[in-house]
Write a protein that holds these residues in place. Sequence first.
Motif, PDB file in Angstrom:
ATOM      1  N   LEU A  28       0.826  -1.200   0.000  1.00 54.62           N
ATOM      2  CA  LEU A  28       0.000   0.000   0.000  1.00 54.62           C
ATOM      3  C   LEU A  28       0.863   1.255   0.000  1.00 54.62           C
ATOM      4  O   LEU A  28       0.570   2.227  -0.706  1.00 54.62           O
ATOM      5  N   VAL A  29       1.920   1.260   0.776  1.00 51.85           N
ATOM      6  CA  VAL A  29       2.812   2.421   0.827  1.00 51.85           C
ATOM      7  C   VAL A  29       3.440   2.644  -0.542  1.00 51.85           C
ATOM      8  O   VAL A  29       3.526   3.782  -1.026  1.00 51.85           O
ATOM      9  N   HIS A  30       3.892   1.569  -1.187  1.00 52.47           N
ATOM     10  CA  HIS A  30       4.456   1.698  -2.534  1.00 52.47           C
ATOM     11  C   HIS A  30       3.421   2.299  -3.488  1.00 52.47           C
ATOM     12  O   HIS A  30       3.750   3.160  -4.317  1.00 52.47           O
ATOM     13  N   ALA A  31       2.169   1.843  -3.394  1.00 58.73           N
ATOM     14  CA  ALA A  31       1.124   2.341  -4.294  1.00 58.73           C
ATOM     15  C   ALA A  31       0.851   3.822  -4.048  1.00 58.73           C
ATOM     16  O   ALA A  31       0.689   4.598  -4.994  1.00 58.73           O
ATOM     17  N   VAL A  32       0.793   4.230  -2.782  1.00 62.36           N
ATOM     18  CA  VAL A  32       0.579   5.641  -2.455  1.00 62.36           C
ATOM     19  C   VAL A  32       1.748   6.482  -2.968  1.00 62.36           C
ATOM     20  O   VAL A  32       1.564   7.569  -3.540  1.00 62.36           O
ATOM     21  N   GLN A  33       2.961   5.985  -2.786  1.00 63.88           N
ATOM     22  CA  GLN A  33       4.135   6.703  -3.275  1.00 63.88           C
ATOM     23  C   GLN A  33       4.125   6.817  -4.797  1.00 63.88           C
ATOM     24  O   GLN A  33       4.546   7.839  -5.360  1.00 63.88           O
ATOM     25  N   ALA A  34       3.646   5.773  -5.474  1.00 66.88           N
ATOM     26  CA  ALA A  34       3.580   5.804  -6.933  1.00 66.88           C
ATOM     27  C   ALA A  34       2.620   6.883  -7.407  1.00 66.88           C
ATOM     28  O   ALA A  34       2.888   7.590  -8.387  1.00 66.88           O
ATOM     29  N   MET A  35       1.480   7.037  -6.723  1.00 65.08           N
ATOM     30  CA  MET A  35       0.532   8.084  -7.099  1.00 65.08           C
ATOM     31  C   MET A  35       1.106   9.466  -6.790  1.00 65.08           C
ATOM     32  O   MET A  35       1.011  10.392  -7.594  1.00 65.08           O
ATOM     33  N   SER A  36       1.721   9.616  -5.640  1.00 63.32           N
ATOM     34  CA  SER A  36       2.218  10.925  -5.234  1.00 63.32           C
ATOM     35  C   SER A  36       3.442  11.350  -6.030  1.00 63.32           C
ATOM     36  O   SER A  36       3.828  12.526  -5.998  1.00 63.32           O
ATOM     37  N   ALA A  37       4.055  10.420  -6.763  1.00 66.93           N
ATOM     38  CA  ALA A  37       5.202  10.776  -7.598  1.00 66.93           C
ATOM     39  C   ALA A  37       4.798  11.702  -8.737  1.00 66.93           C
ATOM     40  O   ALA A  37       5.636  12.429  -9.280  1.00 66.93           O
ATOM     41  N   SER A  38       3.521  11.697  -9.093  1.00 72.87           N
ATOM     42  CA  SER A  38       3.027  12.591 -10.140  1.00 72.87           C
ATOM     43  C   SER A  38       2.796  13.985  -9.559  1.00 72.87           C
ATOM     44  O   SER A  38       2.106  14.135  -8.554  1.00 72.87           O
ATOM     45  N   ARG A  39       3.326  14.996 -10.211  1.00 76.48           N
ATOM     46  CA  ARG A  39       3.130  16.369  -9.744  1.00 76.48           C
ATOM     47  C   ARG A  39       1.693  16.820  -9.934  1.00 76.48           C
ATOM     48  O   ARG A  39       1.284  17.848  -9.370  1.00 76.48           O
ATOM     49  N   ALA A  40       0.912  16.075 -10.711  1.00 75.10           N
ATOM     50  CA  ALA A  40      -0.490  16.428 -10.920  1.00 75.10           C
ATOM     51  C   ALA A  40      -1.388  15.897  -9.804  1.00 75.10           C
ATOM     52  O   ALA A  40      -2.568  16.236  -9.742  1.00 75.10           O
ATOM     53  N   LEU A  60       0.964   5.094   7.142  1.00 71.62           N
ATOM     54  CA  LEU A  60       1.314   6.103   6.153  1.00 71.62           C
ATOM     55  C   LEU A  60       2.074   7.271   6.778  1.00 71.62           C
ATOM     56  O   LEU A  60       2.912   7.905   6.114  1.00 71.62           O
ATOM     57  N   GLU A  61       1.819   7.547   8.050  1.00 74.40           N
ATOM     58  CA  GLU A  61       2.558   8.610   8.729  1.00 74.40           C
ATOM     59  C   GLU A  61       4.037   8.256   8.868  1.00 74.40           C
ATOM     60  O   GLU A  61       4.890   9.139   8.984  1.00 74.40           O
ATOM     61  N   GLU A  62       4.354   6.978   8.843  1.00 75.02           N
ATOM     62  CA  GLU A  62       5.739   6.533   8.949  1.00 75.02           C
ATOM     63  C   GLU A  62       6.499   6.684   7.638  1.00 75.02           C
ATOM     64  O   GLU A  62       7.725   6.520   7.606  1.00 75.02           O
ATOM     65  N   HIS A  63       5.768   6.967   6.544  1.00 74.16           N
ATOM     66  CA  HIS A  63       6.393   7.080   5.226  1.00 74.16           C
ATOM     67  C   HIS A  63       5.947   8.397   4.594  1.00 74.16           C
ATOM     68  O   HIS A  63       4.992   8.426   3.808  1.00 74.16           O
ATOM     69  N   PRO A  64       6.595   9.504   4.932  1.00 76.34           N
ATOM     70  CA  PRO A  64       6.183  10.820   4.447  1.00 76.34           C
ATOM     71  C   PRO A  64       6.184  10.905   2.920  1.00 76.34           C
ATOM     72  O   PRO A  64       7.006  10.276   2.243  1.00 76.34           O
ATOM     73  N   LEU A  65       5.259  11.711   2.400  1.00 73.54           N
ATOM     74  CA  LEU A  65       5.118  11.939   0.971  1.00 73.54           C
ATOM     75  C   LEU A  65       5.597  13.357   0.643  1.00 73.54           C
ATOM     76  O   LEU A  65       5.862  14.152   1.552  1.00 73.54           O
ATOM     77  N   PRO A  66       5.724  13.696  -0.629  1.00 67.21           N
ATOM     78  CA  PRO A  66       6.074  15.083  -0.977  1.00 67.21           C
ATOM     79  C   PRO A  66       5.088  16.058  -0.352  1.00 67.21           C
ATOM     80  O   PRO A  66       3.905  15.754  -0.186  1.00 67.21           O
ATOM     81  N   GLU A  67       5.571  17.244  -0.006  1.00 66.81           N
ATOM     82  CA  GLU A  67       4.732  18.236   0.677  1.00 66.81           C
ATOM     83  C   GLU A  67       3.505  18.619  -0.136  1.00 66.81           C
ATOM     84  O   GLU A  67       2.486  19.029   0.419  1.00 66.81           O
ATOM     85  N   ARG A  68       3.589  18.476  -1.456  1.00 65.68           N
ATOM     86  CA  ARG A  68       2.455  18.866  -2.302  1.00 65.68           C
ATOM     87  C   ARG A  68       1.304  17.876  -2.241  1.00 65.68           C
ATOM     88  O   ARG A  68       0.226  18.149  -2.754  1.00 65.68           O
ATOM     89  N   THR A  69       1.528  16.706  -1.621  1.00 62.67           N
ATOM     90  CA  THR A  69       0.529  15.637  -1.634  1.00 62.67           C
ATOM     91  C   THR A  69      -0.043  15.405  -0.242  1.00 62.67           C
ATOM     92  O   THR A  69       0.705  15.137   0.703  1.00 62.67           O
ATOM     93  N   ASP A  70      -1.354  15.508  -0.119  1.00 59.25           N
ATOM     94  CA  ASP A  70      -2.044  15.178   1.122  1.00 59.25           C
ATOM     95  C   ASP A  70      -2.589  13.756   1.038  1.00 59.25           C
ATOM     96  O   ASP A  70      -2.841  13.230  -0.054  1.00 59.25           O
ATOM     97  N   VAL A  71      -2.789  13.142   2.201  1.00 56.08           N
ATOM     98  CA  VAL A  71      -3.346  11.787   2.271  1.00 56.08           C
ATOM     99  C   VAL A  71      -4.555  11.798   3.190  1.00 56.08           C
ATOM    100  O   VAL A  71      -4.507  12.375   4.284  1.00 56.08           O
ATOM    101  N   LEU A  72      -5.615  11.169   2.754  1.00 53.11           N
ATOM    102  CA  LEU A  72      -6.835  11.040   3.541  1.00 53.11           C
ATOM    103  C   LEU A  72      -7.189   9.560   3.601  1.00 53.11           C
ATOM    104  O   LEU A  72      -7.243   8.890   2.571  1.00 53.11           O
ATOM    105  N   VAL A  73      -7.428   9.043   4.800  1.00 57.54           N
ATOM    106  CA  VAL A  73      -7.780   7.635   4.980  1.00 57.54           C
ATOM    107  C   VAL A  73      -9.226   7.535   5.444  1.00 57.54           C
ATOM    108  O   VAL A  73      -9.625   8.190   6.409  1.00 57.54           O
TER     109      VAL A  73
END
Length: 237
Positions: A28-40, A60-73
């Motif tokens: 799941l973390v890999h999948a979230v990171q894959a989506m957040s890799a897009s600047r769009a 997910l809090e243990e694996h921070p994403l780029p600042e431009r990307t928010d996560v909602l669970v």
Amino acid sequence: MIPAAGRGVRLGPGAPKALRALGGTPMLVHAVQAMSASRAVSLVVVVAPPGGAEEVRRLLEEHPLPERTDVLVVPGGDTRQESVRRGIEALPDGVDVVLVHDAARPLVPVGTVDAVIAAVQAGAPAVVPALPLADTVKEVEPRPDGGAEPVVGTPARARLRAVQTPQGFDRATLVRAHEAVAVEGEGATDDAGMVERLGAPVVVVPGHEEAFKVTRPLDLVLAEAVLARRRATDGDV
């Protein structure tokens, strides 16, 4: 949006499939990171297993994403269709392009994500990444008793595609599909198919061989090999 409420029984007993480790990190973390890799992509909505929303938030809090990307669970439902609907309902106003991505496709390249988004932004109400088939496909008559199944047709392989995710949608079209298309039993497993049933067009963009779905133990071995190759080539990912 990533529906991650399934159990993934074909991978065997244990944690839900989305929480199985790949390279030491849950898929799941890999999948979230894959989506957040897009600047769009500015928001990733994760639909968690029933009763597992807090666990997924902590993960997910243990694996921070780029600042431009928010996560909602948000908590999922009893079927994938219900889980996707809950994810749609959690989207804030102003989100016009919605991606629905399988948590079990943890290695989709950012180029595929960007291509799907671009096609929706260009006016397509629904977009799916897909690959040509390498194997000939036979249509058969299923036998409930497990006996040999007679072949009833051979579709033209040149017209067939193996569909991947993320699938992309104009938000209004996806909402209309979930409001109008009632699917019994386990519900719909393909949102683009629901849009097709509305009579709205669905278009295909090129998929990628690394966007395969991790469903069986052999798929997990292949995913580990792909991830190891990426780390050797690009550094830690």
